[in-house]
Design an enzyme around this catalytic site. Structure first.
Site, PDB file in Angstrom:
ATOM      1  N   PRO A  37       0.845  -1.188   0.000  1.00  0.00           N
ATOM      2  CA  PRO A  37       0.000   0.000   0.000  1.00  0.00           C
ATOM      3  C   PRO A  37       0.885   1.243   0.000  1.00  0.00           C
ATOM      4  O   PRO A  37       2.106   1.152   0.150  1.00  0.00           O
ATOM      5  CB  PRO A  37      -0.770  -0.123   1.323  1.00  0.00           C
ATOM      6  CG  PRO A  37       0.179  -0.864   2.211  1.00  0.00           C
ATOM      7  CD  PRO A  37       0.906  -1.822   1.316  1.00  0.00           C
ATOM      8  N   GLU A  38       0.279   2.389  -0.143  1.00  0.00           N
ATOM      9  CA  GLU A  38       1.036   3.647  -0.123  1.00  0.00           C
ATOM     10  C   GLU A  38       1.761   3.828   1.211  1.00  0.00           C
ATOM     11  O   GLU A  38       2.895   4.260   1.246  1.00  0.00           O
ATOM     12  CB  GLU A  38       0.101   4.826  -0.393  1.00  0.00           C
ATOM     13  CG  GLU A  38       0.764   6.167  -0.436  1.00  0.00           C
ATOM     14  CD  GLU A  38       1.716   6.358  -1.618  1.00  0.00           C
ATOM     15  OE1 GLU A  38       2.402   7.385  -1.629  1.00  0.00           O
ATOM     16  OE2 GLU A  38       1.801   5.500  -2.514  1.00  0.00           O
ATOM     17  N   PHE A  39       1.098   3.485   2.295  1.00  0.00           N
ATOM     18  CA  PHE A  39       1.739   3.486   3.610  1.00  0.00           C
ATOM     19  C   PHE A  39       0.932   2.610   4.552  1.00  0.00           C
ATOM     20  O   PHE A  39      -0.177   2.193   4.230  1.00  0.00           O
ATOM     21  CB  PHE A  39       1.930   4.901   4.177  1.00  0.00           C
ATOM     22  CG  PHE A  39       0.662   5.684   4.419  1.00  0.00           C
ATOM     23  CD1 PHE A  39      -0.009   5.613   5.638  1.00  0.00           C
ATOM     24  CD2 PHE A  39       0.145   6.518   3.440  1.00  0.00           C
ATOM     25  CE1 PHE A  39      -1.163   6.342   5.866  1.00  0.00           C
ATOM     26  CE2 PHE A  39      -1.004   7.254   3.658  1.00  0.00           C
ATOM     27  CZ  PHE A  39      -1.663   7.165   4.868  1.00  0.00           C
ATOM     28  N   ARG A  63       5.898   2.740  -6.603  1.00  0.00           N
ATOM     29  CA  ARG A  63       7.004   3.505  -6.018  1.00  0.00           C
ATOM     30  C   ARG A  63       8.294   2.687  -5.894  1.00  0.00           C
ATOM     31  O   ARG A  63       8.259   1.483  -5.710  1.00  0.00           O
ATOM     32  CB  ARG A  63       6.617   4.030  -4.636  1.00  0.00           C
ATOM     33  CG  ARG A  63       5.598   5.133  -4.692  1.00  0.00           C
ATOM     34  CD  ARG A  63       5.529   5.860  -3.364  1.00  0.00           C
ATOM     35  NE  ARG A  63       4.483   6.850  -3.361  1.00  0.00           N
ATOM     36  CZ  ARG A  63       4.613   8.081  -3.852  1.00  0.00           C
ATOM     37  NH1 ARG A  63       5.755   8.470  -4.365  1.00  0.00           N
ATOM     38  NH2 ARG A  63       3.602   8.919  -3.815  1.00  0.00           N
TER      39      ARG A  63
END
Length: 153
Positions: A37-39, A63
Protein backbone atom coordinates in the site's frame (compact mmCIF):
# COMPACT_ATOMS: atom_id res chain seq x y z
CA UNK A 1 29.39 3.18 6.39
CA UNK A 2 31.69 1.30 4.00
CA UNK A 3 33.85 4.33 3.28
CA UNK A 4 33.71 6.07 6.66
CA UNK A 5 36.51 5.73 9.18
CA UNK A 6 35.61 2.88 11.58
CA UNK A 7 35.40 5.24 14.55
CA UNK A 8 32.57 7.13 12.81
CA UNK A 9 30.46 4.04 12.12
CA UNK A 10 27.70 3.20 14.54
CA UNK A 11 27.53 -0.62 14.78
CA UNK A 12 23.70 -0.45 14.93
CA UNK A 13 23.38 1.00 11.41
CA UNK A 14 23.54 -2.33 9.61
CA UNK A 15 20.96 -3.95 11.90
CA UNK A 16 18.61 -0.97 11.64
CA UNK A 17 18.99 -0.90 7.84
CA UNK A 18 18.21 -4.62 7.64
CA UNK A 19 15.11 -4.24 9.82
CA UNK A 20 13.79 -1.22 7.90
CA UNK A 21 14.28 -3.15 4.66
CA UNK A 22 12.51 -6.19 6.12
CA UNK A 23 9.59 -3.93 7.04
CA UNK A 24 9.47 -2.60 3.47
CA UNK A 25 9.35 -6.16 2.17
CA UNK A 26 6.61 -7.12 4.64
CA UNK A 27 4.46 -4.25 3.34
CA UNK A 28 4.37 -6.16 0.04
CA UNK A 29 4.30 -9.69 1.37
CA UNK A 30 1.32 -9.23 3.68
CA UNK A 31 -1.20 -8.10 1.08
CA UNK A 32 -3.34 -10.43 -1.06
CA UNK A 33 -1.89 -8.91 -4.26
CA UNK A 34 1.72 -8.94 -3.08
CA UNK A 35 1.85 -5.18 -3.74
CA UNK A 36 2.49 -2.67 -0.99
CA UNK A 37 0.00 0.00 0.00
CA UNK A 38 1.04 3.65 -0.12
CA UNK A 39 1.74 3.49 3.61
CA UNK A 40 0.85 1.54 6.73
CA UNK A 41 0.13 2.43 10.33
CA UNK A 42 2.17 0.62 12.96
CA UNK A 43 0.78 -0.68 16.22
CA UNK A 44 3.11 -1.63 19.04
CA UNK A 45 0.22 -2.88 21.17
CA UNK A 46 -1.07 -5.68 18.95
CA UNK A 47 1.46 -8.14 17.48
CA UNK A 48 -1.18 -9.67 15.19
CA UNK A 49 -2.05 -6.28 13.71
CA UNK A 50 1.35 -4.60 13.87
CA UNK A 51 0.98 -3.12 10.34
CA UNK A 52 -2.38 -1.97 9.11
CA UNK A 53 -3.43 -0.32 5.88
CA UNK A 54 -5.42 2.83 6.60
CA UNK A 55 -8.48 3.62 4.49
CA UNK A 56 -6.70 6.45 2.66
CA UNK A 57 -3.67 4.33 1.61
CA UNK A 58 -4.66 1.03 -0.06
CA UNK A 59 -3.25 2.04 -3.46
CA UNK A 60 0.09 1.19 -5.03
CA UNK A 61 1.72 3.81 -7.26
CA UNK A 62 4.68 1.63 -8.38
CA UNK A 63 7.00 3.51 -6.02
CA UNK A 64 10.74 2.69 -5.89
CA UNK A 65 11.69 3.18 -2.24
CA UNK A 66 11.29 -0.40 -1.01
CA UNK A 67 13.06 -1.86 -4.05
CA UNK A 68 15.82 0.72 -3.63
CA UNK A 69 16.33 -0.39 -0.03
CA UNK A 70 16.40 -4.02 -1.08
CA UNK A 71 18.97 -3.18 -3.77
CA UNK A 72 21.32 -1.44 -1.35
CA UNK A 73 21.06 -4.25 1.20
CA UNK A 74 21.77 -6.81 -1.49
CA UNK A 75 24.69 -4.75 -2.84
CA UNK A 76 26.36 -4.27 0.53
CA UNK A 77 25.64 -7.66 2.12
CA UNK A 78 25.44 -10.03 -0.84
CA UNK A 79 22.68 -11.89 1.03
CA UNK A 80 20.61 -13.77 -1.59
CA UNK A 81 17.39 -13.28 0.40
CA UNK A 82 17.24 -9.71 -0.92
CA UNK A 83 17.29 -10.94 -4.51
CA UNK A 84 14.52 -13.41 -3.60
CA UNK A 85 12.43 -10.64 -2.05
CA UNK A 86 12.91 -8.49 -5.16
CA UNK A 87 11.83 -11.40 -7.36
CA UNK A 88 8.63 -11.88 -5.34
CA UNK A 89 7.82 -8.18 -5.65
CA UNK A 90 8.64 -8.10 -9.36
CA UNK A 91 6.35 -11.08 -9.95
CA UNK A 92 3.55 -9.29 -8.08
CA UNK A 93 4.02 -6.21 -10.29
CA UNK A 94 3.89 -8.41 -13.40
CA UNK A 95 0.85 -10.29 -12.15
CA UNK A 96 -1.20 -7.29 -11.01
CA UNK A 97 0.18 -4.04 -12.46
CA UNK A 98 1.10 -5.03 -16.02
CA UNK A 99 -1.31 -3.69 -18.61
CA UNK A 100 -1.29 -3.66 -22.41
CA UNK A 101 1.11 -0.70 -22.86
CA UNK A 102 3.10 -0.72 -19.62
CA UNK A 103 2.31 -0.90 -15.92
CA UNK A 104 -0.47 0.75 -13.98
CA UNK A 105 -0.93 2.00 -10.46
CA UNK A 106 -3.40 -0.14 -8.51
CA UNK A 107 -6.41 1.22 -6.62
CA UNK A 108 -6.46 -1.28 -3.74
CA UNK A 109 -3.73 -3.84 -2.98
CA UNK A 110 -6.14 -5.76 -0.73
CA UNK A 111 -8.38 -6.73 -3.65
CA UNK A 112 -7.62 -9.45 -6.19
CA UNK A 113 -8.31 -9.04 -9.01
CA UNK A 114 -6.99 -5.50 -8.78
CA UNK A 115 -8.50 -2.37 -10.31
CA UNK A 116 -5.97 -0.38 -12.34
CA UNK A 117 -5.79 3.40 -11.98
CA UNK A 118 -4.85 3.82 -15.66
CA UNK A 119 -1.60 5.72 -15.18
CA UNK A 120 2.07 4.96 -14.76
CA UNK A 121 4.26 7.35 -12.79
CA UNK A 122 7.59 8.27 -14.41
CA UNK A 123 9.50 6.93 -11.40
CA UNK A 124 8.39 3.40 -12.31
CA UNK A 125 10.88 3.27 -15.18
CA UNK A 126 13.41 5.81 -13.87
CA UNK A 127 13.78 4.28 -10.43
CA UNK A 128 11.78 1.14 -9.63
CA UNK A 129 12.80 -0.78 -12.75
CA UNK A 130 16.37 0.56 -12.50
CA UNK A 131 16.79 -0.94 -9.02
CA UNK A 132 15.15 -4.20 -10.05
CA UNK A 133 17.52 -4.41 -13.02
CA UNK A 134 20.52 -3.79 -10.78
CA UNK A 135 19.43 -6.38 -8.19
CA UNK A 136 19.33 -9.08 -10.87
CA UNK A 137 22.54 -7.94 -12.59
CA UNK A 138 26.01 -9.24 -11.73
CA UNK A 139 27.49 -7.56 -8.66
CA UNK A 140 30.17 -5.79 -10.72
CA UNK A 141 27.59 -4.03 -12.96
CA UNK A 142 27.84 -0.85 -10.91
CA UNK A 143 30.49 0.21 -8.40
CA UNK A 144 28.86 2.43 -5.77
CA UNK A 145 32.30 3.65 -4.72
CA UNK A 146 32.53 5.33 -8.12
CA UNK A 147 28.91 6.31 -8.85
CA UNK A 148 26.04 7.92 -6.98
CA UNK A 149 22.52 7.09 -8.07
CA UNK A 150 20.04 9.95 -8.12
CA UNK A 151 16.76 10.08 -10.01
CA UNK A 152 15.37 13.25 -8.50
CA UNK A 153 14.82 16.08 -10.96
Amino acid sequence: SHTLPPEEVNPRWKTVAAEVTRTCYQMYRRTPSGLSPEFVVFSLDDAKRDMEIPKEAPHNLLRPEAIESIYYMHYYTGDPKYRQWALEIFKAFNRHSKVRWGYSAVANVRNVPVVHKDYEESFWIAETLKYLYLIFSPANTLNLSEYILNSEA
